[in-house]
Design a protein around this motif. Sequence first.
Motif, short mmCIF file in Angstrom:
data_model
loop_
_atom_site.label_atom_id
_atom_site.label_comp_id
_atom_site.label_asym_id
_atom_site.label_seq_id
_atom_site.Cartn_x
_atom_site.Cartn_y
_atom_site.Cartn_z
N PHE A 31 14.96 27.93 12.55
CA PHE A 31 13.97 27.43 13.50
C PHE A 31 13.10 26.40 12.80
CE2 PHE A 31 14.98 31.80 14.64
CZ PHE A 31 15.32 31.65 15.97
N SER A 32 12.77 25.35 13.52
CA SER A 32 11.89 24.34 12.93
C SER A 32 10.47 24.88 12.88
CB SER A 32 11.95 23.05 13.75
OG SER A 32 11.55 23.31 15.08
N ARG A 33 9.72 24.42 11.90
CA ARG A 33 8.33 24.85 11.71
C ARG A 33 7.47 24.29 12.86
NH1 ARG A 33 5.38 26.75 7.47
NH2 ARG A 33 7.14 26.54 6.07
N LEU A 34 6.57 25.15 13.36
CA LEU A 34 5.65 24.70 14.41
C LEU A 34 4.69 23.66 13.84
CD1 LEU A 34 4.69 28.09 16.10
CD2 LEU A 34 6.19 26.33 17.00
N GLN A 35 4.46 22.60 14.59
CA GLN A 35 3.53 21.56 14.16
C GLN A 35 2.09 21.93 14.50
OE1 GLN A 35 4.64 19.03 12.30
NE2 GLN A 35 6.59 20.08 12.49
#
Length: 77
Positions: A66-70
């Motif tokens: 999962f991509s890191r939350l901005q």
Amino acid sequence: MLVQRIKEHWLLFTFEHEFDPAQRTTMVVDERDGVAHRSYDVGQITVLTELRVMEDDEPIPSRPRFSRLQEWPTLEY
């Protein structure tokens, strides 16, 4: 979070919302295998009906990435 033992090997986890105590999620975990067999949330119920143990020589499935939350998600009540 509240944890209660149910019968001999079940653990009931109750997660209460910080700002709204009426909003709760529950999860039932079997201590013998560590699997959450049931989860009840607002508008969503998850029940495991089958569990398969992998063979020793079976390749392990790849882990999801999962991509890191901005930024933090916006909460709406």
